[in-house]
Design a protein around this motif. Structure first.
Motif, short mmCIF file in Angstrom:
data_model
loop_
_atom_site.label_atom_id
_atom_site.label_comp_id
_atom_site.label_asym_id
_atom_site.label_seq_id
_atom_site.Cartn_x
_atom_site.Cartn_y
_atom_site.Cartn_z
N UNK A 388 1.26 -6.79 4.55
CA UNK A 388 2.83 -6.97 4.99
C UNK A 388 3.21 -5.80 5.58
N UNK A 389 3.90 -5.81 6.66
CA UNK A 389 4.62 -4.79 7.45
C UNK A 389 6.04 -5.52 7.65
N UNK A 390 7.21 -5.32 6.73
CA UNK A 390 8.42 -6.09 6.95
C UNK A 390 9.35 -5.00 7.29
N UNK A 391 10.04 -5.41 8.57
CA UNK A 391 11.14 -4.55 8.98
C UNK A 391 12.36 -4.86 8.56
N UNK A 392 13.24 -3.84 8.06
CA UNK A 392 14.60 -4.08 8.20
C UNK A 392 15.32 -3.37 9.07
N UNK A 393 16.05 -3.98 10.02
CA UNK A 393 16.51 -3.05 11.00
C UNK A 393 17.88 -2.50 11.01
N UNK A 394 18.15 -1.40 11.32
CA UNK A 394 19.49 -0.57 11.38
C UNK A 394 19.69 -0.37 12.70
N UNK A 395 20.76 0.21 13.21
CA UNK A 395 21.12 0.35 14.55
C UNK A 395 19.86 1.07 15.42
N UNK A 396 19.72 2.38 14.97
CA UNK A 396 18.58 2.99 15.76
C UNK A 396 17.16 3.16 15.09
N UNK A 397 17.32 2.91 13.92
CA UNK A 397 16.35 3.15 12.98
C UNK A 397 15.81 1.90 12.13
N UNK A 398 14.78 1.76 11.69
CA UNK A 398 14.40 0.62 10.54
C UNK A 398 13.79 1.29 9.62
N UNK A 399 13.59 0.44 8.39
CA UNK A 399 12.66 0.85 7.42
C UNK A 399 12.00 -0.39 7.33
N UNK A 400 10.74 -0.01 6.86
CA UNK A 400 9.64 -1.07 6.68
C UNK A 400 9.25 -1.04 5.43
N UNK A 401 8.85 -2.11 4.87
CA UNK A 401 8.18 -2.38 3.60
C UNK A 401 6.81 -2.66 3.85
N UNK A 402 5.85 -1.65 3.43
CA UNK A 402 4.44 -1.94 3.59
C UNK A 402 3.92 -2.38 2.36
N UNK A 403 3.17 -3.10 2.37
CA UNK A 403 2.70 -3.84 1.11
C UNK A 403 1.01 -3.97 1.31
N UNK A 404 0.29 -3.38 0.43
CA UNK A 404 -1.17 -3.11 0.41
C UNK A 404 -1.83 -3.78 -0.81
N UNK A 405 -2.89 -4.44 -0.63
CA UNK A 405 -3.47 -4.85 -1.80
C UNK A 405 -4.94 -4.03 -2.07
N UNK A 406 -5.29 -3.93 -3.41
CA UNK A 406 -6.40 -3.17 -3.75
C UNK A 406 -7.68 -3.95 -3.42
N UNK A 407 -8.53 -3.69 -2.82
CA UNK A 407 -9.70 -4.43 -2.46
C UNK A 407 -10.90 -4.02 -3.23
N UNK A 408 -11.99 -5.01 -3.37
CA UNK A 408 -13.30 -4.67 -3.83
C UNK A 408 -14.22 -3.94 -2.98
N UNK A 409 -14.40 -2.53 -3.21
CA UNK A 409 -15.13 -1.68 -2.28
C UNK A 409 -16.53 -2.48 -1.85
N UNK A 410 -17.05 -3.37 -2.86
CA UNK A 410 -18.28 -3.69 -2.37
C UNK A 410 -18.07 -4.74 -1.34
N UNK A 411 -16.81 -5.39 -1.02
CA UNK A 411 -16.73 -6.51 -0.35
C UNK A 411 -15.76 -6.10 1.00
N UNK A 412 -15.17 -5.13 0.98
CA UNK A 412 -14.06 -4.58 1.73
C UNK A 412 -14.08 -3.13 2.22
N UNK A 413 -14.13 -2.70 3.44
CA UNK A 413 -13.91 -1.67 3.78
C UNK A 413 -13.16 -1.56 5.29
N UNK A 414 -12.05 -1.02 4.84
CA UNK A 414 -10.94 -0.91 5.84
C UNK A 414 -10.99 0.36 6.64
N UNK A 415 -10.08 0.77 7.52
CA UNK A 415 -10.16 2.06 7.99
C UNK A 415 -9.11 3.00 7.36
#
Ligand SMILES: C[S@@+](CC[C@H](N)C(=O)[O-])C[C@H]1O[C@@H](n2cnc3c(N)ncnc32)[C@H](O)[C@@H]1O
Length: 441
Positions: A388-415
């Motif tokens: 998830x990359x969830x944005x809370x917007x303010x006037x000229x800036x935002x903050x984002x809640x970035x959510x990551x899940x740890x994956x099994x390295x034998x099955x998943x290889x992201x960048x």
């Protein structure tokens, strides 16, 4: 599968789906929210059981309630017709025939007056419930849910545009007033960095904080995420480089007293002064979720332990005071040096990839200027999937809640990529104080 109506609060609509999906996933419940429309606070979903509906909604902050759906319509006649024609209506009526019950009304942007409500309740007499009516603690609450559209500024909506009828399964913790309880205005120990209570609780839900599971906030500050985690039964542990913020204002106003205030002190593990980049946790210390708000230099500095000018520090480890090496004394104050946020976030992702179990979550907030944000500014790690990359917007800036899940390295290889090296956040602090008048280069 039975159908359920979910009624959401009008707060952070873009976080709703992530919250409910995360809770469903935590409890192993299947839910499809792909048809969720952020502009509409109602959604009908299929769920395996009342129990599943209860589990999801009881923890929800952005939901208001969930109802077993008996029928729907554009107006009362259509609603009754739909209920009467539903295939399992006889079975449902039999199930609740003799229990105590009451009727209730939920209106979004409008409501009925008492007289009309009474007439409407009469119109459901064909359900022929025979149990006693009980206004307090009935066995079942049957609810008419209505959606109105306000015709214009200052005007009152007269008739609803959509109606549903259902059996109340679970009201959310929001409806049970959790936001009042955790309101920062009522919290004993807060500071300039304290994080909004509602979003702290939402972050912990999306971070899948669970009873008996260890939750770590490496940038604890005043402990906003720690108290939120304990609310869901998590075992919170925190660290921060600044001993003053961890110590609090007095023995009656600090992080442990906040836990006492919320009666969750039995869950609180500990807080320790520690530079995250020199993390002292033993490598096999199990951490189930990491939820945090790293330092961006707006209200707090980003510093790590170390000498600003290493050349000048040569030989300092040999300084002796009263026969004791100065850096081993209790009153020794570590020199600090500035550090790049991009490196700190790399460290956070690396640490999470090493310490989280497979399926464990990292959820952290990252501010971004709205005018030059690009998706590739988001840091990535090859064994952490950004869910998830969830944005809370303010006037000229935002903050984002970035959510990551740890994956099994034998099955998943992201960048693996350090998006922030692209200059974006490096300049966030400068641009924040200049009101985002110039673009970063
Ligand atoms: C945005 S604040 C977090 C506020 C916190 N969520 C709260 O509820 O108050 C960031 C925190 O990171 C801390 N910090 C800065 N550099 C650090 C480091 N190298 N290691 C650990 N903590 C650090 C700051 O002292 C500050 O308290």
């Amino acid at each position: 599968m039975p159908k359920y109506l979910i009624y959401f609060a009008q707060a952070y609509p873009n976080f709703r789906r992530a919250e409910l999906e995360s809770l469903a996933d935590l409890y192993g419940i299947e839910i499809d929210l792909s048809h969720h429309d952020e502009s509409n606070p109602f959604i009908v979903v299929d769920l395996e059981s009342d129990d599943a509906a209860k589990k999801i909604m009881s923890r929800s902050i952005l939901g208001r309630g969930i109802y077993e759906l008996w029928g729907s319509g554009k107006d009362l006649d259509e609603l009754h017709k739909n209920i009467k024609e539903s295939v399992d209506i006889e079975t449902k009526i039999k199930l609740y025939k003799n229990g105590s019950f009451k009727f209730d009304f939920v209106g979004y942007k409008g409501k009925r007056d008492v007289k009309v409500r009474r007439e409407m309740i009469e119109s459901f007499s064909y359900l022929a419930f025979e149990g006693p009516i009980r206004m307090k603690n009935p066995d079942e609450v049957f609810v008419v849910v209505e959606e109105y559209v306000v015709p214009g500024h200052g005007k009152i909506a007269e008739t609803p545009i959509n109606m549903w009828f259902g059996r109340q399964i679970q009201l959310s913790s929001r409806t049970e007033n959790i936001l009042d309880k955790y309101d920062l205005k009522r919290r004993k120990y807060i500071g300039t960095t304290s994080f909004d209570a509602e979003l702290s609780l939402v972050s912990c839900n999306i971070g899948q904080v669970a009873p008996g599971k260890v939750v770590y906030d490496p940038f604890t500050g005043t402990g906003s995420f720690l108290v939120a985690a304990a609310n869901f039964g998590g075992l919170p542990i925190g660290s921060d480089i600044d001993p003053r913020i961890l110590r609090g204002k007095s023995s009656q106003c600090n992080i442990p007293t906040n836990f006492k205030q919320y009666k969750t002190d039995s869950l609180f593990l500990d807080i320790l002064t520690m530079d995250f980049t020199n993390n002292a946790f033993r490598s096999n210390f199990v951490i189930d979720s990491i939820v945090c708000d790293p330092p961006y230099g707006v209200r707090e500095g980003l510093k790590v332990c170390g000498a600003k000018d290493p050349a000048k520090a040569v030989g300092r480890e040999n300084v002796v005071i009263d026969g004791e090496k100065a850096h081993l004394r209790k009153d020794f104050i570590q020199p600090k040096k500035p550090y790049e946020l991009s490196n700190l976030l790399d460290d956070l992702l690396q640490f999470s990839s090493e310490r989280l179990p497979i399926g464990g979550r990292l959820a952290f907030w990252m501010p971004t200027a709205n005018d030059d944000f690009e998706e590739n500014f988001i840091p990535q790690h090859e064994s952490l999937e950004l869910v998830y990359n969830l944005e809370q917007e303010f006037h000229k800036w935002s903050r984002r809640l970035l959510v990551y899940v740890k994956r099994d390295a034998t099955e998943y290889k992201g960048e693996t990529s350090n998006g922030l090296k692209s200059n974006h956040i490096k300049h966030f602090r400068d641009r924040y104080f200049k009101g985002f008048s110039e673009k970063s280069r």
